[in-house]
Design a protein around this motif. Structure first.
Motif, short mmCIF file in Angstrom:
data_model
loop_
_atom_site.label_atom_id
_atom_site.label_comp_id
_atom_site.label_asym_id
_atom_site.label_seq_id
_atom_site.Cartn_x
_atom_site.Cartn_y
_atom_site.Cartn_z
N LEU A 14 0.85 -1.19 0.00
CA LEU A 14 0.00 0.00 0.00
C LEU A 14 0.88 1.24 0.00
CD1 LEU A 14 -2.83 1.35 0.24
CD2 LEU A 14 -2.53 1.30 2.72
N GLY A 15 0.89 1.95 -1.12
CA GLY A 15 1.67 3.18 -1.23
C GLY A 15 0.82 4.37 -0.81
N ARG A 27 -6.65 1.00 9.28
CA ARG A 27 -7.80 0.11 9.38
C ARG A 27 -8.04 -0.58 8.03
NH1 ARG A 27 -9.91 -3.27 12.66
NH2 ARG A 27 -11.44 -4.21 11.28
N SER A 28 -7.96 0.22 6.96
CA SER A 28 -8.15 -0.33 5.62
C SER A 28 -7.09 -1.39 5.32
CB SER A 28 -8.08 0.84 4.63
OG SER A 28 -7.83 0.41 3.35
N ALA A 29 -5.84 -1.10 5.72
CA ALA A 29 -4.75 -2.05 5.47
C ALA A 29 -5.00 -3.36 6.21
CB ALA A 29 -3.42 -1.43 5.92
N LEU A 30 -5.42 -3.27 7.47
CA LEU A 30 -5.65 -4.49 8.24
C LEU A 30 -6.82 -5.29 7.68
CD1 LEU A 30 -5.19 -3.54 12.01
CD2 LEU A 30 -3.65 -4.80 10.52
N GLU A 31 -7.87 -4.58 7.25
CA GLU A 31 -9.04 -5.30 6.72
C GLU A 31 -8.69 -6.05 5.44
OE1 GLU A 31 -12.48 -2.74 6.41
OE2 GLU A 31 -12.51 -2.41 8.58
N VAL A 32 -7.96 -5.41 4.56
CA VAL A 32 -7.64 -6.09 3.30
C VAL A 32 -6.61 -7.20 3.55
CG1 VAL A 32 -5.87 -4.49 2.44
CG2 VAL A 32 -7.25 -5.72 0.82
N LEU A 41 1.85 -6.92 5.04
CA LEU A 41 1.33 -5.80 4.26
C LEU A 41 2.31 -4.64 4.41
CD1 LEU A 41 -2.22 -4.48 3.76
CD2 LEU A 41 -0.26 -3.01 3.81
N ARG A 42 2.94 -4.28 3.32
CA ARG A 42 3.97 -3.24 3.36
C ARG A 42 3.38 -1.87 3.08
NH1 ARG A 42 9.50 -5.55 0.70
NH2 ARG A 42 9.36 -7.57 1.74
N LEU A 43 3.56 -0.95 4.02
CA LEU A 43 3.20 0.45 3.80
C LEU A 43 4.42 1.09 3.16
CD1 LEU A 43 1.64 0.97 7.34
CD2 LEU A 43 0.38 0.66 5.20
N VAL A 44 4.21 1.70 1.99
CA VAL A 44 5.35 2.24 1.22
C VAL A 44 5.17 3.75 1.05
CG1 VAL A 44 6.66 2.05 -0.94
CG2 VAL A 44 5.44 0.04 -0.05
N PRO A 45 5.81 4.55 1.91
CA PRO A 45 5.68 6.01 1.74
C PRO A 45 6.30 6.47 0.43
CG PRO A 45 6.62 5.46 3.91
CD PRO A 45 6.63 4.20 3.08
N ASN A 46 5.57 7.29 -0.29
CA ASN A 46 6.02 7.78 -1.61
C ASN A 46 6.96 8.96 -1.48
OD1 ASN A 46 2.65 7.41 -2.94
ND2 ASN A 46 4.27 5.89 -2.80
N PHE A 47 7.96 8.99 -2.35
CA PHE A 47 8.83 10.16 -2.49
C PHE A 47 8.01 11.31 -3.07
CE2 PHE A 47 11.47 12.94 -5.03
CZ PHE A 47 12.59 13.12 -4.25
N ALA A 70 3.03 1.33 12.66
CA ALA A 70 3.00 -0.10 12.31
C ALA A 70 3.75 -0.96 13.32
CB ALA A 70 3.62 -0.29 10.91
N ALA A 71 4.49 -0.33 14.25
CA ALA A 71 5.34 -1.12 15.16
C ALA A 71 4.51 -2.12 15.96
CB ALA A 71 6.07 -0.17 16.12
N GLY A 72 4.87 -3.37 15.84
CA GLY A 72 4.22 -4.42 16.63
C GLY A 72 2.83 -4.79 16.14
N VAL A 73 2.41 -4.27 14.98
CA VAL A 73 1.07 -4.58 14.46
C VAL A 73 1.20 -5.53 13.27
CG1 VAL A 73 -1.12 -3.65 13.61
CG2 VAL A 73 0.31 -2.25 15.11
N ALA A 74 1.12 -6.82 13.55
CA ALA A 74 1.18 -7.79 12.45
C ALA A 74 -0.10 -7.69 11.66
CB ALA A 74 1.35 -9.19 13.02
N PRO A 75 -0.04 -7.87 10.33
CA PRO A 75 1.12 -8.13 9.50
C PRO A 75 1.69 -6.86 8.86
CG PRO A 75 -0.86 -8.49 8.20
CD PRO A 75 -1.30 -7.94 9.54
N LEU A 76 1.48 -5.69 9.50
CA LEU A 76 1.97 -4.45 8.87
C LEU A 76 3.50 -4.37 8.94
CD1 LEU A 76 -0.59 -1.74 10.11
CD2 LEU A 76 -0.73 -3.28 8.13
N ARG A 77 4.08 -3.88 7.87
CA ARG A 77 5.52 -3.60 7.81
C ARG A 77 5.69 -2.27 7.10
NH1 ARG A 77 8.45 -8.51 7.60
NH2 ARG A 77 7.60 -9.75 9.30
N VAL A 78 6.86 -1.70 7.19
CA VAL A 78 7.12 -0.44 6.49
C VAL A 78 8.27 -0.67 5.54
CG1 VAL A 78 7.68 1.99 6.78
CG2 VAL A 78 6.41 0.78 8.57
N ASP A 79 8.11 -0.17 4.33
CA ASP A 79 9.16 -0.32 3.31
C ASP A 79 9.50 1.09 2.81
OD1 ASP A 79 10.52 -0.68 0.83
OD2 ASP A 79 9.69 -2.71 0.70
N GLY A 80 10.68 1.59 3.21
CA GLY A 80 11.04 2.98 2.92
C GLY A 80 11.81 3.17 1.64
#
Ligand code: ATP
Length: 220
Positions: A14-15, A27-32, A41-47, A70-80
């Motif tokens: 999710l960018g 919430r949307s990320a966790l539901e999907v 689920l990788r949250l990808v902040p855009n440049f 996202a810290a400690g919230v499975a399955p969220l991850r951050v991809d920078g």
């Protein structure tokens, strides 16, 4: 986890600008992630080019807020990775670089809102995207679902109605229906700029970070 299982991890992407990240995104990320049984689920902040950044909020602060959320919230991850480049990344570049790391077998799922999906034919090398990932269109239950002409043939060839029935590592399109929370980063920036609280619109750790660093206080 065996090496073979690691190669087949189901990874959603999710960018967003996440300026700042808020409970609507999370919430949307966790539901999907739950609906499609993602392992990650990788949250990808855009440049964003420097002139389009919110004044006084740096890319690394946007990234840190996503990391706190996202810290400690499975399955969220951050991809920078998109913030580590000195220019905007095309989505195809990000997918190619993830594929190079993950190998060809891992199912990848690119999450796109309906508006972004409708704009796909304008994206750089858009016809190659499905070679690297599935596309999951996040759709509101009340939304119009008439796709633009340019996407009609693609949907006819690639759409799978049951999101759980997507097969293989890439190549198909499905819809995930969600009722989004009525929250936007724009609304949060406006509240902060006028000195109001955003408690419960962002995770507490993000609120504390915004306050500690005095972010979003200047008029927009
Ligand atoms: P802005 O108000 O600054 O435009 P935003 O709140 O829409 O920001 P983005 O970072 O642009 O946030 O969004 C990233 C992704 O999250 C996009 O795909 C967007 O559609 C989705 N999104 C944004 N707000 C919500 C919400 N309340 N519920 C579900 N998804 C959301």
């Amino acid at each position: 986890m065996s090496a073979a299982a690691a190669k087949r991890r189901r990874i959603g992407i999710l960018g967003g600008t996440f300026d700042p990240v808020h409970i609507g995104h999370l919430r949307s990320a966790l539901e999907v992630a739950d609906a499609l049984a993602f392992d990650e689920l990788r949250l990808v902040p855009n440049f964003r080019p420097p002139h389009r950044e919110t004044p006084q909020v740096s890319p690394s602060q946007r990234l840190q807020m996503v990391e706190l959320a996202a810290a400690g919230v499975a399955p969220l991850r951050v991809d920078g990775r998109e913030l580590l480049r000195d220019k905007p990344s095309y989505t195809i570049d990000t997918l190619e670089s993830m594929r190079a790391e993950l190998g060809s077998e891992a199912p990848l799922f690119l999450l796109l809102g309906w508006d972004a999906f409708c704009g796909l034919p304008g994206w750089h090398r858009w016809a190659e995207l499905l070679g690297h990932c599935h596309i999951v269109v996040l759709q509101r239950p009340d939304a119009d679902i008439e796709p633009p002409d340019a996407l009609r043939n693609l949907l006819a060839a690639r759409q799978v109605s049951d999101p759980k029935a997507l097969k293989g590592p890439a190549g198909q399109i499905t819809f995930a229906w969600q009722t989004p929370l009525a929250v936007s980063a724009t609304q949060i920036r406006q509240l902060l700029a006028s000195g109001k609280s955003v408690r419960f619109l962002v995770p507490d750790a993000v609120l504390a970070y915004i306050e500690a660093n005095g972010l979003y206080r200047s008029p927009l």
